[in-house]
Design a protein around this motif. Structure first.
Motif, PDB file in Angstrom:
ATOM      1  N   ASP A   1     -10.445   2.575  69.109  1.00  0.00           N
ATOM      2  CA  ASP A   1     -10.832   3.268  70.331  1.00  0.00           C
ATOM      3  C   ASP A   1      -9.514   3.642  71.005  1.00  0.00           C
ATOM      4  O   ASP A   1      -8.849   2.794  71.604  1.00  0.00           O
ATOM      5  CB  ASP A   1     -11.668   2.325  71.208  1.00  0.00           C
TER       6      ASP A   1
ATOM      7  N   ASP B   1     -10.238   8.459  64.058  1.00  0.00           N
ATOM      8  CA  ASP B   1     -10.117   7.271  64.917  1.00  0.00           C
ATOM      9  C   ASP B   1     -11.301   6.332  64.690  1.00  0.00           C
ATOM     10  O   ASP B   1     -11.134   5.123  64.545  1.00  0.00           O
ATOM     11  CB  ASP B   1      -9.986   7.665  66.394  1.00  0.00           C
ATOM     12  N   LYS B   2     -12.488   6.936  64.604  1.00  0.00           N
ATOM     13  CA  LYS B   2     -13.705   6.134  64.361  1.00  0.00           C
ATOM     14  C   LYS B   2     -13.621   5.470  62.975  1.00  0.00           C
ATOM     15  O   LYS B   2     -13.938   4.294  62.811  1.00  0.00           O
ATOM     16  CB  LYS B   2     -14.952   7.012  64.420  1.00  0.00           C
TER      17      LYS B   2
ATOM     18  N   LYS C   1      -9.054  12.800  66.523  1.00  0.00           N
ATOM     19  CA  LYS C   1     -10.364  12.658  67.189  1.00  0.00           C
ATOM     20  C   LYS C   1     -11.339  13.732  66.716  1.00  0.00           C
ATOM     21  O   LYS C   1     -12.507  13.452  66.480  1.00  0.00           O
ATOM     22  CB  LYS C   1     -10.185  12.688  68.710  1.00  0.00           C
TER      23      LYS C   1
ATOM     24  N   LEU D   1      -3.249  13.262  67.966  1.00  0.00           N
ATOM     25  CA  LEU D   1      -4.420  12.487  68.404  1.00  0.00           C
ATOM     26  C   LEU D   1      -5.632  13.396  68.551  1.00  0.00           C
ATOM     27  O   LEU D   1      -6.757  12.998  68.232  1.00  0.00           O
ATOM     28  CB  LEU D   1      -4.111  11.752  69.712  1.00  0.00           C
TER      29      LEU D   1
END
Length: 318
Positions: free
Chosen positions: A49, A43-44, A38, A34
């Motif tokens: 989110d 993730d974006k 990020k 993760l």
């Protein structure tokens, strides 16, 4: 008027990102992936989110999932089978085949599982930890119940590692990353969990650890889950191919030196499941049967078989 409306439309935010609340263990590799996702904006790009809650123990994660405080945790299919037998409709997606080892001091007389009889053993993760149940399942075949005939001490992985390091226990069943750390500190791997799996009937390395979530959540968020697992695959590919991707992780790992970190890196990459979800389910079922046969309802919550419908394939959905 029309122009203003158009400008408002263009400046309106994109569709709100889907929120996924995940409980992670501070020391676990899930938080690594993760962190990479990020750091690289994956993730974006996936319109997610991702909210992580760092928890000290695996039990805290289970409680958070059951209480609805998080949507997803990393656990094992043994626990999922137990919970399903007790009426909780959980699903499991394979995540890692990495398992730890029974660690002992270099000069320890402990060479086999049988040698643990009468000795103190630290068990990371508690009395229904998957590795501990498998050890018990295997030794029970030889009429040795480690829970009764050894002296288990349960605790969080860092505590168990320290107990071994300080000589408070004669052996420690540790998660893979703590086993790697102890190895770097001069301790020896007495029993490999991968060997235990084979002895219990697995054909290949089994992903016992995976993402766990409710089937209701999967139904309502199937597209978000597909994007999430695709994002994780990208993060994992970056970790495999790009040494730079490890930068945000190096600090988190706290490995004392490059050699230790290299052990972590190599083992982590070895742990990526290389088989289909269906193959994983079949092997997991064989292992589950071995554990259930020997350990009975106490270990399985009454489940006689591992329901392969518990395995969620992100490519297929529900």
């Amino acid at each position: 008027g029309a122009m203003t409306a158009l400008l408002l439309l263009l400046s309106a935010p994109a569709l709100a990102a889907d929120t996924l609340r995940i409980a992670v263990q501070k020391t676990g590799t899930v938080s690594w992936e993760l962190a990479v996702a990020k750091a690289r904006g994956l993730d974006k790009a996936a319109n997610l989110d991702i909210q992580t809650q760092e928890l000290a123990s695996t039990d805290a994660g289970k409680i958070a999932l059951q209480g609805g405080a998080v949507d997803m945790i990393v656990s094992d299919w043994l626990w999922v089978a137990r919970e399903r037998a007790l009426g909780d409709d959980l699903l499991f997606t394979p995540y890692s085949t990495l398992l730890g080892a029974v660690m002992v001091a270099k000069d320890s007389p402990v060479k086999t599982l049988a040698d643990l009889k009468g000795r103190s053993i630290g068990v990371a993760g508690g009395p229904i930890d998957k590795s501990w149940l498998m050890l018990r399942a295997l030794t029970l075949r030889d009429k040795l119940d480690l829970a009764k005939e050894a002296k288990p001490v349960y605790g969080a992985p860092p505590l168990i590692a320290e107990k071994l390091a300080q000589g408070e226990t004669e052996a420690a069943l540790e998660f893979w990353n703590f086993a790697a750390d102890l190895e770097a500190r001069g301790f020896r791997r007495a029993v490999e969990m991968a060997e235990v799996e084979k002895a219990l009937g697995a054909k290949g390395p089994v992903a016992i650890t995976g993402y766990v979530f409710r089937s209701g959540f999967a139904r309502d968020h199937s597209e978000a889950l597909t994007r999430f697992f695709a994002m994780l695959a990208q993060a994992r590919a970056a970790l495999k191919d790009d040494p730079q991707a490890w930068a945000p992780i190096r600090a988190r790992v706290g490995a004392k030196d490059d050699a230790t970190f290299e052990v972590y890196r190599r083992r982590y990459l070895d742990g990526a499941p290389k088989r289909s979800v269906a193959e994983e389910a079949a092997d997991s079922r064989a292992l589950f049967k071995a554990i259930a046969e020997v350990g009975g309802a106490e270990l399985t919550g009454g489940a006689k078989d591992l329901d392969e419908r518990a395995f969620y394939d992100p490519a297929k959905g529900l």
